[in-house]
Motif scaffolding. Structure first.
Motif, PDB file in Angstrom:
ATOM      1  N   PHE A  15     -19.023-137.746 -27.288  1.00  0.00           N
ATOM      2  CA  PHE A  15     -19.648-136.650 -26.544  1.00  0.00           C
ATOM      3  C   PHE A  15     -19.055-135.291 -26.897  1.00  0.00           C
ATOM      4  CE2 PHE A  15     -16.268-138.271 -23.791  1.00  0.00           C
ATOM      5  CZ  PHE A  15     -15.677-137.127 -23.289  1.00  0.00           C
ATOM      6  N   SER A  16     -19.870-134.248 -26.781  1.00  0.00           N
ATOM      7  CA  SER A  16     -19.408-132.880 -26.997  1.00  0.00           C
ATOM      8  C   SER A  16     -18.363-132.548 -25.945  1.00  0.00           C
ATOM      9  CB  SER A  16     -20.565-131.889 -26.854  1.00  0.00           C
ATOM     10  OG  SER A  16     -21.610-132.264 -27.703  1.00  0.00           O
ATOM     11  N   ALA A  17     -17.420-131.698 -26.320  1.00  0.00           N
ATOM     12  CA  ALA A  17     -16.293-131.400 -25.434  1.00  0.00           C
ATOM     13  C   ALA A  17     -16.707-130.468 -24.287  1.00  0.00           C
ATOM     14  CB  ALA A  17     -15.149-130.804 -26.236  1.00  0.00           C
ATOM     15  N   LEU A  18     -17.519-131.000 -23.382  1.00  0.00           N
ATOM     16  CA  LEU A  18     -17.954-130.235 -22.216  1.00  0.00           C
ATOM     17  C   LEU A  18     -17.545-130.975 -20.942  1.00  0.00           C
ATOM     18  CD1 LEU A  18     -21.607-129.326 -23.292  1.00  0.00           C
ATOM     19  CD2 LEU A  18     -19.598-127.824 -23.276  1.00  0.00           C
ATOM     20  N   PRO A  19     -17.026-130.234 -19.939  1.00  0.00           N
ATOM     21  CA  PRO A  19     -16.586-130.879 -18.698  1.00  0.00           C
ATOM     22  C   PRO A  19     -17.651-131.764 -18.052  1.00  0.00           C
ATOM     23  CG  PRO A  19     -15.843-128.608 -18.737  1.00  0.00           C
ATOM     24  CD  PRO A  19     -16.730-128.792 -19.940  1.00  0.00           C
ATOM     25  N   ALA A  20     -18.926-131.363 -18.150  1.00  0.00           N
ATOM     26  CA  ALA A  20     -19.990-132.135 -17.497  1.00  0.00           C
ATOM     27  C   ALA A  20     -20.083-133.564 -18.030  1.00  0.00           C
ATOM     28  CB  ALA A  20     -21.328-131.423 -17.681  1.00  0.00           C
ATOM     29  N   HIS A  21     -19.691-133.772 -19.295  1.00  0.00           N
ATOM     30  CA  HIS A  21     -19.827-135.101 -19.881  1.00  0.00           C
ATOM     31  C   HIS A  21     -18.701-136.055 -19.482  1.00  0.00           C
ATOM     32  CE1 HIS A  21     -23.138-133.508 -21.931  1.00  0.00           C
ATOM     33  NE2 HIS A  21     -22.517-132.948 -22.934  1.00  0.00           N
ATOM     34  N   VAL A  22     -17.643-135.514 -18.904  1.00  0.00           N
ATOM     35  CA  VAL A  22     -16.523-136.376 -18.505  1.00  0.00           C
ATOM     36  C   VAL A  22     -16.982-137.362 -17.426  1.00  0.00           C
ATOM     37  CG1 VAL A  22     -14.239-136.417 -17.432  1.00  0.00           C
ATOM     38  CG2 VAL A  22     -14.758-134.719 -19.187  1.00  0.00           C
TER      39      VAL A  22
ATOM     40  N   SER B  13      -7.626-121.909  12.232  1.00  0.00           N
ATOM     41  CA  SER B  13      -7.760-122.450  10.882  1.00  0.00           C
ATOM     42  C   SER B  13      -9.206-122.417  10.383  1.00  0.00           C
ATOM     43  CB  SER B  13      -7.296-123.906  10.848  1.00  0.00           C
ATOM     44  OG  SER B  13      -5.977-124.010  11.319  1.00  0.00           O
ATOM     45  N   THR B  14      -9.325-122.418   9.074  1.00  0.00           N
ATOM     46  CA  THR B  14     -10.638-122.591   8.450  1.00  0.00           C
ATOM     47  C   THR B  14     -10.647-123.969   7.802  1.00  0.00           C
ATOM     48  OG1 THR B  14     -10.775-120.235   8.002  1.00  0.00           O
ATOM     49  CG2 THR B  14     -12.255-121.665   6.745  1.00  0.00           C
ATOM     50  N   VAL B  15     -11.611-124.779   8.214  1.00  0.00           N
ATOM     51  CA  VAL B  15     -11.712-126.131   7.678  1.00  0.00           C
ATOM     52  C   VAL B  15     -12.714-126.133   6.528  1.00  0.00           C
ATOM     53  CG1 VAL B  15     -12.289-128.548   8.177  1.00  0.00           C
ATOM     54  CG2 VAL B  15     -11.223-127.118   9.949  1.00  0.00           C
ATOM     55  N   VAL B  16     -12.262-126.622   5.369  1.00  0.00           N
ATOM     56  CA  VAL B  16     -13.156-126.776   4.215  1.00  0.00           C
ATOM     57  C   VAL B  16     -13.432-128.269   4.076  1.00  0.00           C
ATOM     58  CG1 VAL B  16     -13.476-126.358   1.744  1.00  0.00           C
ATOM     59  CG2 VAL B  16     -12.040-124.811   3.099  1.00  0.00           C
ATOM     60  N   GLU B  17     -14.672-128.660   4.348  1.00  0.00           N
ATOM     61  CA  GLU B  17     -15.018-130.074   4.225  1.00  0.00           C
ATOM     62  C   GLU B  17     -15.558-130.319   2.816  1.00  0.00           C
ATOM     63  OE1 GLU B  17     -16.981-131.920   7.775  1.00  0.00           O
ATOM     64  OE2 GLU B  17     -18.298-132.722   6.212  1.00  0.00           O
ATOM     65  N   VAL B  18     -14.880-131.204   2.100  1.00  0.00           N
ATOM     66  CA  VAL B  18     -15.255-131.469   0.710  1.00  0.00           C
ATOM     67  C   VAL B  18     -15.809-132.889   0.612  1.00  0.00           C
ATOM     68  CG1 VAL B  18     -14.469-131.390  -1.685  1.00  0.00           C
ATOM     69  CG2 VAL B  18     -13.263-130.059   0.046  1.00  0.00           C
ATOM     70  N   GLY B  19     -16.910-133.027  -0.105  1.00  0.00           N
ATOM     71  CA  GLY B  19     -17.472-134.361  -0.320  1.00  0.00           C
ATOM     72  C   GLY B  19     -17.806-134.560  -1.785  1.00  0.00           C
ATOM     73  N   GLY B  20     -17.884-135.822  -2.217  1.00  0.00           N
ATOM     74  CA  GLY B  20     -18.290-136.128  -3.590  1.00  0.00           C
ATOM     75  C   GLY B  20     -17.132-136.167  -4.558  1.00  0.00           C
ATOM     76  N   GLU B  21     -17.355-135.672  -5.770  1.00  0.00           N
ATOM     77  CA  GLU B  21     -16.375-135.813  -6.840  1.00  0.00           C
ATOM     78  C   GLU B  21     -15.741-134.476  -7.217  1.00  0.00           C
ATOM     79  OE1 GLU B  21     -18.497-137.815 -10.019  1.00  0.00           O
ATOM     80  OE2 GLU B  21     -18.215-139.735  -9.000  1.00  0.00           O
ATOM     81  N   THR B  26     -16.521-130.061 -11.565  1.00  0.00           N
ATOM     82  CA  THR B  26     -16.814-129.479 -10.248  1.00  0.00           C
ATOM     83  C   THR B  26     -15.656-128.668  -9.660  1.00  0.00           C
ATOM     84  OG1 THR B  26     -16.062-131.469  -9.104  1.00  0.00           O
ATOM     85  CG2 THR B  26     -18.395-131.376  -9.676  1.00  0.00           C
ATOM     86  N   ALA B  27     -14.430-128.898 -10.157  1.00  0.00           N
ATOM     87  CA  ALA B  27     -13.259-128.234  -9.570  1.00  0.00           C
ATOM     88  C   ALA B  27     -13.381-126.702  -9.533  1.00  0.00           C
ATOM     89  CB  ALA B  27     -11.982-128.659 -10.297  1.00  0.00           C
ATOM     90  N   PRO B  28     -13.998-126.053 -10.553  1.00  0.00           N
ATOM     91  CA  PRO B  28     -14.121-124.592 -10.482  1.00  0.00           C
ATOM     92  C   PRO B  28     -14.849-124.106  -9.217  1.00  0.00           C
ATOM     93  CG  PRO B  28     -14.559-125.334 -12.715  1.00  0.00           C
ATOM     94  CD  PRO B  28     -14.431-126.573 -11.863  1.00  0.00           C
ATOM     95  N   ARG B  29     -15.779-124.906  -8.683  1.00  0.00           N
ATOM     96  CA  ARG B  29     -16.483-124.488  -7.460  1.00  0.00           C
ATOM     97  C   ARG B  29     -15.568-124.528  -6.239  1.00  0.00           C
ATOM     98  NH1 ARG B  29     -21.221-128.247  -7.160  1.00  0.00           N
ATOM     99  NH2 ARG B  29     -21.303-127.483  -5.032  1.00  0.00           N
ATOM    100  N   LEU B  30     -14.718-125.547  -6.190  1.00  0.00           N
ATOM    101  CA  LEU B  30     -13.747-125.617  -5.092  1.00  0.00           C
ATOM    102  C   LEU B  30     -12.765-124.449  -5.205  1.00  0.00           C
ATOM    103  CD1 LEU B  30     -12.425-127.044  -2.679  1.00  0.00           C
ATOM    104  CD2 LEU B  30     -11.200-128.501  -4.296  1.00  0.00           C
ATOM    105  N   ARG B  31     -12.348-124.161  -6.432  1.00  0.00           N
ATOM    106  CA  ARG B  31     -11.423-123.056  -6.683  1.00  0.00           C
ATOM    107  C   ARG B  31     -12.031-121.746  -6.170  1.00  0.00           C
ATOM    108  NH1 ARG B  31     -10.623-119.150 -10.698  1.00  0.00           N
ATOM    109  NH2 ARG B  31      -8.443-118.760 -11.209  1.00  0.00           N
ATOM    110  N   GLU B  32     -13.290-121.530  -6.520  1.00  0.00           N
ATOM    111  CA  GLU B  32     -14.001-120.321  -6.097  1.00  0.00           C
ATOM    112  C   GLU B  32     -14.038-120.205  -4.566  1.00  0.00           C
ATOM    113  OE1 GLU B  32     -18.412-119.477  -7.139  1.00  0.00           O
ATOM    114  OE2 GLU B  32     -17.330-119.859  -9.014  1.00  0.00           O
TER     115      GLU B  32
END
Lengths: 151, 113
Positions: A15-22, B13-21, B26-32
């Motif tokens: 796979f191409s080195a893109l985070p989505a493919h992990v 407090s502010t509660v951040v409820e996280v679900g899924g993976e 996806t981590a950049p969205r949590l970081r944001e």
């Protein structure tokens, strides 16, 4: 008729080195492991270890060789399920998770909140009993992991 | 399953409820989300991870980054997690010593106040 040979890939994923493919790599690895007869209780471990190895490879490829693909080989080797994740990027320092994270949590640099590169490999070592890291082609490494097949 | 995020206020407090993976994608969205909350003056965060299905070291990095941000304002970041498979990752990486981890949001709110 095909005879069963060791080291012949059951499934190979490139796979191409893109985070989505992990995520795709994790899902495929878990599906092939399940089909090979790896214990249901261990599938989470397979998913996490393959994800960590692929995240690490994607991270390094994006930095050093974004056009090269990452390869994951999944082999149902009769009594053992073998996984190899191969990258082609020069390795960066891979340390222990405790040291890496100590340094990381204590540094005041807020712009750098990506986990240190060594952490992925260290998580794998802490998680998987049978793991080996070998030099691969093109300066990269191969992370080899295996799990027993219960059936 | 993709990442889901929702926030609410409980006490101070502010509660951040996280679900899924939570992974490299996806981590950049949590970081944001954590960066935005701190920019908004929310320095006491509780990250509820009870509905997280998957967490890898990239996600851990973002949580540590969040902790560093709130600490810069004398704030706190507590985790809520009782799932063994998620807790295991915190133990392997030694982060159980870094994050206060509670069994419930109520417990984390009480600990913050």
């Amino acid at each position: 008729m095909l005879s069963r040979k060791v080291s012949v890939a059951t499934v190979e994923l490139r796979f191409s080195a893109l985070p989505a493919h992990v995520r795709t790599a994790r899902l495929v690895a878990a599906a092939v492991a399940r089909r090979s007869g790896v214990d249901e209780a261990v599938l989470d471990e397979v998913r996490l270890a393959v994800g960590e190895a692929c995240s690490r490879a994607v991270h390094l490829h994006r930095r050093h060789c974004p056009d090269r693909p990452v390869t994951v080989t999944l082999v149902d080797d009769d009594r053992v399920f073998r996984v190899a994740v191969t990258d082609e990027a020069p390795s960066e320092q891979d340390g222990s998770p405790a040291d890496d994270f100590d340094e990381f949590t204590e540094s005041a640099d807020l712009d750098q909140d990506v986990a240190p590169p060594g952490v992925g490999l260290a998580v794998i070592s802490g998680l998987v009993d049978d793991v080996a890291v070998e030099a691969g082609r093109g300066g990269g490494i191969v992370v080899r992991m295996s799990w027993p097949i219960s059936a | 399953m993709d990442l889901s995020l929702s926030t609410r206020t409980e006490g101070d407090s502010t509660v951040v409820e996280v679900g899924g993976e939570i992974d490299v994608y996806t981590a950049p969205r949590l970081r944001e989300q954590l960066v935005d909350l701190v920019a908004d003056g929310k320095y006491h965060l509780i990250v509820d991870m009870e509905r997280v299905d998957f967490l890898d070291s990239t996600g851990l990095g973002v949580l540590v980054g969040g902790l560093k941000r709130v600490r810069a304002h004398d704030g706190s970041l507590r985790l809520v997690c009782t799932q063994e498979r998620i807790l295991k990752i915190f133990r392997i990486t030694g982060l159980t010593k870094v994050f206060p981890i509670s069994d419930s949001v109520a417990e984390a709110v009480a600990a913050t106040d």
